[in-house]
Design an enzyme around this catalytic site. Sequence first.
Site, PDB file in Angstrom:
ATOM      1  N   GLN A  98      35.904  23.917 -27.328  1.00  0.00           N
ATOM      2  CA  GLN A  98      36.250  23.278 -28.588  1.00  0.00           C
ATOM      3  C   GLN A  98      37.644  23.727 -29.031  1.00  0.00           C
ATOM      4  O   GLN A  98      37.903  24.926 -29.163  1.00  0.00           O
ATOM      5  CB  GLN A  98      35.246  23.616 -29.686  1.00  0.00           C
ATOM      6  CG  GLN A  98      35.506  22.827 -30.965  1.00  0.00           C
ATOM      7  CD  GLN A  98      34.718  23.343 -32.154  1.00  0.00           C
ATOM      8  OE1 GLN A  98      34.963  24.439 -32.635  1.00  0.00           O
ATOM      9  NE2 GLN A  98      33.787  22.536 -32.647  1.00  0.00           N
ATOM     10  N   TYR A 178      39.308  21.530 -41.168  1.00  0.00           N
ATOM     11  CA  TYR A 178      40.446  21.966 -40.357  1.00  0.00           C
ATOM     12  C   TYR A 178      41.471  20.838 -40.234  1.00  0.00           C
ATOM     13  O   TYR A 178      41.299  19.760 -40.799  1.00  0.00           O
ATOM     14  CB  TYR A 178      39.964  22.488 -39.012  1.00  0.00           C
ATOM     15  CG  TYR A 178      39.040  23.677 -39.166  1.00  0.00           C
ATOM     16  CD1 TYR A 178      39.374  24.728 -40.028  1.00  0.00           C
ATOM     17  CD2 TYR A 178      37.820  23.748 -38.512  1.00  0.00           C
ATOM     18  CE1 TYR A 178      38.534  25.806 -40.205  1.00  0.00           C
ATOM     19  CE2 TYR A 178      36.962  24.832 -38.683  1.00  0.00           C
ATOM     20  CZ  TYR A 178      37.326  25.859 -39.535  1.00  0.00           C
ATOM     21  OH  TYR A 178      36.486  26.927 -39.724  1.00  0.00           O
ATOM     22  N   GLY A 309      22.575  25.647 -32.979  1.00  0.00           N
ATOM     23  CA  GLY A 309      23.483  26.742 -33.249  1.00  0.00           C
ATOM     24  C   GLY A 309      22.789  28.082 -33.247  1.00  0.00           C
ATOM     25  O   GLY A 309      22.606  28.710 -32.205  1.00  0.00           O
TER      26      GLY A 309
END
Length: 357
Positions: A98, A178, A309
Amino acid sequence: MNPLFTPVRIGRLVAPNRVLMAPMTRSRASEDGIVGDLTVTYYAQRASAGLIITEGVFPSALGKGYVNTPGIETPAQVAAWRKVTEAVHARGGRIFMQLMHCGRVSHPSLLNGQTPVAPSAIQPVGQAWTPAGQVDFVTPRALGLEEIAEVIDDYRQATRRALDAGFDGVELHAASGYLPEQFLSSGSNQRTDLYGGSVENRARFVLEVLDAMTVEAGADRVGIKISPEMNYNSITDAAPQETYTYLVGQLRERGLAYLHVALFGNPAVDYHAVLRPLFNGTYLMGSGLTQESAEKLLQDQQADAAVFGAPFLANPDLPERFRVGAALNAPDRNTFFAPPTAKGYIDYPALVPAPAA
């Protein structure tokens, strides 16, 4: 047959199961963004995932946003990541990197004194994680047009370096407030040029970054993560349904490996129902899933694979635990972000001890 344990095509790959590992920041890299042997073991332990998506990795030094996060800019960083991919592949796994440029939610102390960059000079609300602890975000510097082109090329070069390090593909992190989402969202993008204003202009940066990444990797080795209305890191958008409907519509014909959609909280819109029909490739759904909820969404064809996750963080053999109905280890949140030690990182027990990496 349990849908979690059927193969699924993810771009150029065929994953043997649909239990995917989510990107999770762990802050275990050195100060210069180099991952170590602990990280090699961490990912190798989890190689039974249908696909591992790594923690966010900064494509260039200006994209770093947190203390002890890894990069993919220098030869040393590439060499360190190559040990990770070799270990994962040796165990039969598949792994994407990523790419995460933090933009305005960084801090000069993380950037050798430079001011963080953004589409517009708007100070976000909140604090940055720095070597000195948490400090308030600063007002970022708006990128010029030539600089935007340079940042886009940074993503292209980072993609090439990720492939050189042995990764099977790359994911663009376009969520969590972001840089890509800063361009995409009206609250953080007040530009008046071709990168601001209309939804078509605000989406331009994301699409041009994806196109640059596909130049190096091929579209079938590039994925994207989005999270409409997550509103993390002080990100807001006046018309998120319009924004994400447009963006995903533009992705449709690009032939990407996947679209990764993670929803948090309770947005008024069922974005999975809205977005999945607009995308003609592999659709990944994540955030807060359990084995039962993942099985149902796959059975109902709401997604093609499920992304986990914290369950993967605490259970290196998560697919096997799901398969045999074993109890899950509970994650220790006190060690999610910590100094580079084994505790809470590579010491979660597996059902059967795995061979050393």
